[in-house]
Design an enzyme around this catalytic site. Structure first.
Site, short mmCIF file in Angstrom:
data_model
loop_
_atom_site.label_atom_id
_atom_site.label_comp_id
_atom_site.label_asym_id
_atom_site.label_seq_id
_atom_site.Cartn_x
_atom_site.Cartn_y
_atom_site.Cartn_z
N GLY A 53 0.87 5.37 3.31
CA GLY A 53 2.12 5.40 4.04
C GLY A 53 2.31 6.70 4.78
O GLY A 53 1.63 7.69 4.52
N GLY A 55 4.89 9.92 5.53
CA GLY A 55 5.75 10.69 4.62
C GLY A 55 4.96 11.66 3.77
O GLY A 55 5.53 12.43 3.01
N HIS A 56 3.61 11.62 3.89
CA HIS A 56 2.74 12.51 3.12
C HIS A 56 2.07 13.56 4.00
O HIS A 56 1.11 14.19 3.58
CB HIS A 56 1.63 11.71 2.43
CG HIS A 56 2.11 10.61 1.54
ND1 HIS A 56 2.90 10.85 0.46
CD2 HIS A 56 1.91 9.27 1.57
CE1 HIS A 56 3.17 9.69 -0.16
NE2 HIS A 56 2.57 8.72 0.52
N LYS A 104 -5.94 5.46 -2.73
CA LYS A 104 -5.10 6.04 -3.78
C LYS A 104 -4.66 4.92 -4.72
O LYS A 104 -4.28 3.84 -4.26
CB LYS A 104 -3.88 6.76 -3.18
CG LYS A 104 -4.26 7.92 -2.24
CD LYS A 104 -3.13 8.90 -1.97
CE LYS A 104 -1.92 8.31 -1.28
NZ LYS A 104 -2.20 7.67 0.04
N ASP A 109 -1.41 -0.26 -2.36
CA ASP A 109 -2.54 0.27 -1.60
C ASP A 109 -3.81 -0.50 -1.95
O ASP A 109 -4.60 -0.84 -1.05
CB ASP A 109 -2.75 1.77 -1.91
CG ASP A 109 -1.64 2.63 -1.34
OD1 ASP A 109 -0.48 2.45 -1.76
OD2 ASP A 109 -1.93 3.48 -0.47
N HIS A 218 5.98 9.46 -3.87
CA HIS A 218 6.88 8.62 -3.07
C HIS A 218 8.31 8.79 -3.56
O HIS A 218 9.12 7.87 -3.48
CB HIS A 218 6.49 7.15 -3.16
CG HIS A 218 5.06 6.88 -2.87
ND1 HIS A 218 4.10 6.73 -3.85
CD2 HIS A 218 4.42 6.74 -1.68
CE1 HIS A 218 2.94 6.51 -3.28
NE2 HIS A 218 3.09 6.51 -1.97
#
Lengths: 330, 330
Positions: A53, A55-56, A104, A109, A218
């Site tokens: 995703g 946001g990382h 991951k 995922d 997350h």
């Protein structure tokens, strides 16, 4: 919550556009997708693909480059990409040497990446995967290890990336990946949670004097809330917990990664790194490689994770030290 | 306020120790001082020294390296180093080619650096300086420009560093520095203020829906509080304000720096960079160099600054592109 965005529905599109603009001498992107690749896919080596995703940041786009990834596939905020986009990425970067997916360890995922692998294999492509599960946090109820894939994933990008560049086959990389991943252990702590963003709500609250051990990337809650402590005491907790993951006397040569989760200043990471260094010194653990910075973040979480990698093969040090132009790691 | 430290009195010592440990293959440090240098001071070029308070990491230690600084002198949190330490740094790195001090335009910084220069000259050393004053924020009462030295200082480190490396004399570097600094304009905005740290209190409050234009890099208040806006609208305000600083039609080729102030995630910086790029594109301003990241921070301020540099000499582009191993810029 204050956020420098334009609209929730355009976060992936606009953040990828900003990153690609900044690094457009090195990266290719197909707008409307989450597929980012090297300008030119090398012809004579296994292709490495990872993703997850948004946001990382800088993960995973920041790890596309020499001796690291060839492609990253980005989903919505904290959501993996679809199997369709991953399949498209596999096909588009395919060079006949085979493709390794670095996944991951999260249920969603795995579902996306393994479905894409299945579809690619059905088309006759040579594809394999490794699953990174470095997180040593535990479920607060069952005390079972969570084994999520977190910051140690970047060590996997680097070591497998450099190994692929010197010509290892897909099978060899998968074996090396499994060996390597079994030696990577990570634990995180948060001082304030990730803000809600996109479709993701804030998942816990912390009082002004509280911190949370074992939080996720997350915004997930951890296993124990405690009163805020000094950097040194937090370093002691994390180093001790990580040490316990290794058989006695096996942790004598290590790589260390102090990873900011997006909302912690470098001043504090540096103080923490100093405490970690002193503890490892007392334990007589030789540190052969070290990194400090924001590598795999949890949006704007004020917190950090500590990763140890037991170096059981000297070659891993060479792979870690191999140069890269990936903007998140160079 | 939650902070990952051990004690207020040991912040400089411990943060420098952590940074030096991480980069000890490249940097030398005399513990108990704020003096950090390259491992080996080059013999045949002008020595470049900068510095300031801690709390701006990776500035300025992160800019020690090839084609950048030779030495950084760090004071306490948001306090410049003493003239004594700066003098010691000048003497210790002196190689006979002369020493250029790059000073951010703050009263206290000027006092320390210029006193050190005076003392060094009295000892017969060849020392000169440039003063960076890129901040276009204004006093909210008098509407006078503040002209503080902020994120554009990093462009000065890079361009003068690369110019020094190709053999420019102290006088030439000072002239180039003045030309260059006159073309650098920066403006910042904060969404939440720097937390109090060390001896520095929190200097303003912002409500949940407020932002502040023109804030400083030591947590100083800005010139106008507004309701929080979209990234695009903030980009419009900053780009317009910066454009007004240049004579009409002179801003047609520029370098751009989107600088995080320590507490903003890369996701948001990237979205903002995309908006800036679109605006500059509409304005027909050619962007010949761009960077995005945390370069000169204000501890954990959630905010950013935008810097434009009008490139009036083609050589500046070469200097910006010259390679460096400085950990904050490579």
């Amino acid at each position: 919550m204050k956020q420098l965005i334009n609209s929730s529905g355009h976060i992936r599109q606009q953040l990828l556009a900003g990153i690609i603009y900044t690094y457009n001498d090195k990266l290719n992107w197909q707008p409307e997708t989450g597929i980012v690749t090297k300008k030119i896919i090398p012809e004579n080596k296994v292709v490495l693909i990872s993703g997850g995703g948004c946001g990382h940041e800088p993960a995973h786009i920041g790890y596309i480059g020499e001796n690291m990834l060839d492609c990253a596939v980005m989903g919505a905020i904290f959501e993996p990409p679809t199997s369709g986009e991953i399949l498209q990425a596999i096909e588009q970067t395919y060079n006949g040497c085979g493709t390794l997916l670095i996944i991951k360890n999260f249920e969603k995922d795995l579902a996306s990446f393994l479905e894409a692998e299945r579809l690619a294999k059905a088309k006759g492509l040579l594809v394999s995967h490794v699953i990174v599960d470095d997180d040593c946090s535990i479920e607060s109820g069952s005390f079972e290890k969570r084994r999520r894939g977190v910051a140690g994933t970047v060590f996997v990008h680097k070591i497998l990336g450099a190994a692929a560049a010197v010509g290892h086959s897909l099978d060899e990389l998968q074996i090396l990946g499994k060996q390597l991943i079994s030696q990577i252990k990570t634990l995180g702590v948060a001082f304030s949670p990730a803000s809600p963003i996109g479709m993701i709500p804030q998942q816990y609250e912390l009082a002004e004097d509280e911190m949370y051990f074992g939080i996720g990337i997350h915004g997930e809650p951890g296993y124990r809330i405690e009163t805020m402590q000094s950097s040194e005491r937090i370093a002691i907790e994390l180093v001790n917990k990580l040490k316990q993951q290794y058989p006695r006397n096996e942790l004598n040569k290590a790589a260390v990664l102090v990873n900011g989760l997006g909302g912690i200043p470098l001043l504090e990471l540096s103080i923490f790194m100093n405490d970690v260094q002193q503890l490892l010194d007392i334990e007589d653990i030789e540190i052969v490689y070290k990194r400090m910075g924001n590598f795999l973040t949890a949006y704007n979480t004020n917190g950090l994770s500590l990763t140890l990698l037991t170096v059981t093969e000297e070659k891993w040090i060479d792979y870690l030290n191999a140069p890269t132009d990936a903007f998140g790691w160079k």
